[in-house]
Design a protein around this motif. Sequence first.
Motif, PDB file in Angstrom:
ATOM      1  N   TYR A   1       0.724  -1.165  -0.195  1.00 44.72           N
ATOM      2  CA  TYR A   1      -0.055  -0.094   0.005  1.00 44.72           C
ATOM      3  C   TYR A   1       0.850   0.953  -0.090  1.00 44.72           C
ATOM      4  O   TYR A   1       1.733   1.305   0.725  1.00 44.72           O
ATOM      5  N   VAL A   2       0.502   2.403  -0.832  1.00 47.12           N
ATOM      6  CA  VAL A   2       1.111   3.481  -0.774  1.00 47.12           C
ATOM      7  C   VAL A   2       0.449   4.391  -0.274  1.00 47.12           C
ATOM      8  O   VAL A   2      -0.715   5.013  -0.988  1.00 47.12           O
ATOM      9  N   PRO A   3       0.566   4.941   0.957  1.00 50.30           N
ATOM     10  CA  PRO A   3      -0.402   5.963   1.521  1.00 50.30           C
ATOM     11  C   PRO A   3      -0.379   7.295   0.753  1.00 50.30           C
ATOM     12  O   PRO A   3       0.662   7.900   0.470  1.00 50.30           O
ATOM     13  N   ARG A   4      -1.366   7.676   0.492  1.00 55.09           N
ATOM     14  CA  ARG A   4      -1.744   9.234  -0.077  1.00 55.09           C
ATOM     15  C   ARG A   4      -2.696   9.797   0.600  1.00 55.09           C
ATOM     16  O   ARG A   4      -3.731   9.651   1.247  1.00 55.09           O
ATOM     17  N   TYR A   5      -2.814  11.445   0.247  1.00 56.46           N
ATOM     18  CA  TYR A   5      -3.750  12.162   0.816  1.00 56.46           C
ATOM     19  C   TYR A   5      -5.120  11.494  -0.070  1.00 56.46           C
ATOM     20  O   TYR A   5      -4.948  11.635  -1.192  1.00 56.46           O
ATOM     21  N   ALA A   6      -6.002  11.695   0.622  1.00 52.68           N
ATOM     22  CA  ALA A   6      -7.551  11.312  -0.079  1.00 52.68           C
ATOM     23  C   ALA A   6      -8.047  12.556  -0.836  1.00 52.68           C
ATOM     24  O   ALA A   6      -8.586  12.554  -1.913  1.00 52.68           O
ATOM     25  N   ARG A   7      -7.575  13.764  -0.364  1.00 50.41           N
ATOM     26  CA  ARG A   7      -7.976  14.994  -1.022  1.00 50.41           C
ATOM     27  C   ARG A   7      -7.089  15.935  -1.088  1.00 50.41           C
ATOM     28  O   ARG A   7      -6.441  16.384  -0.106  1.00 50.41           O
ATOM     29  N   ILE A   8      -7.009  16.675  -2.269  1.00 52.65           N
ATOM     30  CA  ILE A   8      -5.793  17.690  -2.288  1.00 52.65           C
ATOM     31  C   ILE A   8      -6.335  18.955  -3.284  1.00 52.65           C
ATOM     32  O   ILE A   8      -7.216  18.694  -3.953  1.00 52.65           O
ATOM     33  N   THR A   9      -5.759  19.954  -2.753  1.00 50.23           N
ATOM     34  CA  THR A   9      -5.983  21.222  -3.861  1.00 50.23           C
ATOM     35  C   THR A   9      -4.511  21.560  -4.117  1.00 50.23           C
ATOM     36  O   THR A   9      -3.612  21.544  -3.427  1.00 50.23           O
ATOM     37  N   ILE A  10      -4.454  21.561  -5.552  1.00 46.94           N
ATOM     38  CA  ILE A  10      -3.081  21.924  -5.916  1.00 46.94           C
ATOM     39  C   ILE A  10      -3.378  23.161  -6.868  1.00 46.94           C
ATOM     40  O   ILE A  10      -4.531  23.896  -7.176  1.00 46.94           O
ATOM     41  N   LYS A  11      -2.165  23.503  -7.207  1.00 47.19           N
ATOM     42  CA  LYS A  11      -1.959  24.637  -8.008  1.00 47.19           C
ATOM     43  C   LYS A  11      -0.738  24.494  -9.143  1.00 47.19           C
ATOM     44  O   LYS A  11       0.047  23.892  -8.540  1.00 47.19           O
ATOM     45  N   ALA A  12      -1.016  24.892 -10.202  1.00 51.83           N
ATOM     46  CA  ALA A  12      -0.163  24.599 -11.231  1.00 51.83           C
ATOM     47  C   ALA A  12      -0.145  25.641 -12.470  1.00 51.83           C
ATOM     48  O   ALA A  12      -1.085  26.705 -12.198  1.00 51.83           O
ATOM     49  N   TYR A  13       0.412  25.590 -13.469  1.00 48.95           N
ATOM     50  CA  TYR A  13       0.520  26.554 -14.743  1.00 48.95           C
ATOM     51  C   TYR A  13       0.120  25.748 -15.855  1.00 48.95           C
ATOM     52  O   TYR A  13       0.440  24.511 -15.946  1.00 48.95           O
ATOM     53  N   ASP A  14      -0.400  26.263 -16.688  1.00 49.99           N
ATOM     54  CA  ASP A  14      -0.851  25.509 -18.287  1.00 49.99           C
ATOM     55  C   ASP A  14       0.263  25.943 -19.174  1.00 49.99           C
ATOM     56  O   ASP A  14       1.162  26.680 -18.875  1.00 49.99           O
ATOM     57  N   THR A  15       0.227  25.601 -20.427  1.00 47.88           N
ATOM     58  CA  THR A  15       1.303  25.799 -21.199  1.00 47.88           C
ATOM     59  C   THR A  15       1.236  27.297 -21.753  1.00 47.88           C
ATOM     60  O   THR A  15       2.399  27.786 -22.290  1.00 47.88           O
ATOM     61  N   GLU A  16       0.222  27.891 -21.167  1.00 45.89           N
ATOM     62  CA  GLU A  16       0.328  29.414 -21.718  1.00 45.89           C
ATOM     63  C   GLU A  16       0.879  30.384 -20.463  1.00 45.89           C
ATOM     64  O   GLU A  16       0.779  31.473 -20.572  1.00 45.89           O
ATOM     65  N   GLY A  17       1.087  29.519 -19.397  1.00 45.94           N
ATOM     66  CA  GLY A  17       1.603  30.447 -18.267  1.00 45.94           C
ATOM     67  C   GLY A  17       0.395  30.753 -17.128  1.00 45.94           C
ATOM     68  O   GLY A  17       0.655  31.615 -16.442  1.00 45.94           O
TER      69      GLY A  17
ATOM     70  N   GLU B   1      -2.195  30.454 -14.384  1.00 44.83           N
ATOM     71  CA  GLU B   1      -2.061  29.623 -13.109  1.00 44.83           C
ATOM     72  C   GLU B   1      -3.640  29.203 -12.778  1.00 44.83           C
ATOM     73  O   GLU B   1      -4.547  29.716 -13.171  1.00 44.83           O
ATOM     74  N   PHE B   2      -3.563  27.669 -12.542  1.00 48.06           N
ATOM     75  CA  PHE B   2      -4.970  27.430 -12.201  1.00 48.06           C
ATOM     76  C   PHE B   2      -4.813  26.450 -10.789  1.00 48.06           C
ATOM     77  O   PHE B   2      -3.804  25.901 -10.428  1.00 48.06           O
ATOM     78  N   LYS B   3      -5.907  26.412 -10.280  1.00 48.28           N
ATOM     79  CA  LYS B   3      -6.320  25.605  -9.313  1.00 48.28           C
ATOM     80  C   LYS B   3      -7.123  24.621  -9.304  1.00 48.28           C
ATOM     81  O   LYS B   3      -8.160  24.788  -9.974  1.00 48.28           O
ATOM     82  N   LYS B   4      -7.095  23.458  -8.834  1.00 53.54           N
ATOM     83  CA  LYS B   4      -8.184  22.394  -8.761  1.00 53.54           C
ATOM     84  C   LYS B   4      -8.149  21.472  -7.556  1.00 53.54           C
ATOM     85  O   LYS B   4      -7.082  21.462  -6.770  1.00 53.54           O
ATOM     86  N   ARG B   5      -9.320  20.998  -7.165  1.00 51.84           N
ATOM     87  CA  ARG B   5      -9.569  20.151  -5.931  1.00 51.84           C
ATOM     88  C   ARG B   5      -9.656  18.863  -6.671  1.00 51.84           C
ATOM     89  O   ARG B   5     -10.543  18.613  -7.410  1.00 51.84           O
TER      90      ARG B   5
END
Length: 185
Positions: free
Chosen positions: A120-136, A138-142
């Motif tokens: 088993y590989v423990p991971r967080y069940a829910r995360i909020t992330i921030k990243a950038y798309d190819t145009e630069g 920023e986006f956030k997702k749950r």
Amino acid sequence: MILMEHIVREGHPALRTRAEEMKFPLSETDRELSEDLMEYVINSQDPDLSLEFGLRPGIGLAAPQLNISKRVFALHIESEDNEAISFIAINPKIISHSVEKTYLAAGEGCLSVDRDVEGYVPRYARITIKAYDTEGNEFKKRLKGLAAIAFQHELDHLNGVMFFDHIDKNKPYKDIPGATPFERD
């Protein structure tokens, strides 16, 4: 087009190195890399293309798996509600996470690992992330469930961590406190 022969395997130093941040605007090479990562995960899930080109199906692929030290990966997943979760994440970060943990009941796999790794590989069940798309932009997702697990797996690749580093070597199926197993249909 990325093929299995382009993906480095377990033991390659690129998989144990922290990848470099990407700069914007992206160079044409970096833009193509991002798009190629996405193309691979989409093509690998198509039974005809997978067979024709000998692609192992994958839901995520990170640049270090191609021996490229850049902080970018692509995810392409059918979620529990059958909506596609499909995006390129450049310079991604987890900005918050649940206390609750999860793990894939069947275990995790990796395009860079040619063997079955039990545990088993423990991971967080829910995360909020921030990243950038190819145009630069920023986006956030749950993310939750498989998408959250896959994001954490790919983010580990950018930090030189392999999924099996999280498995208890002495008790690979040890109970993970506060964790609910995730079963994929």
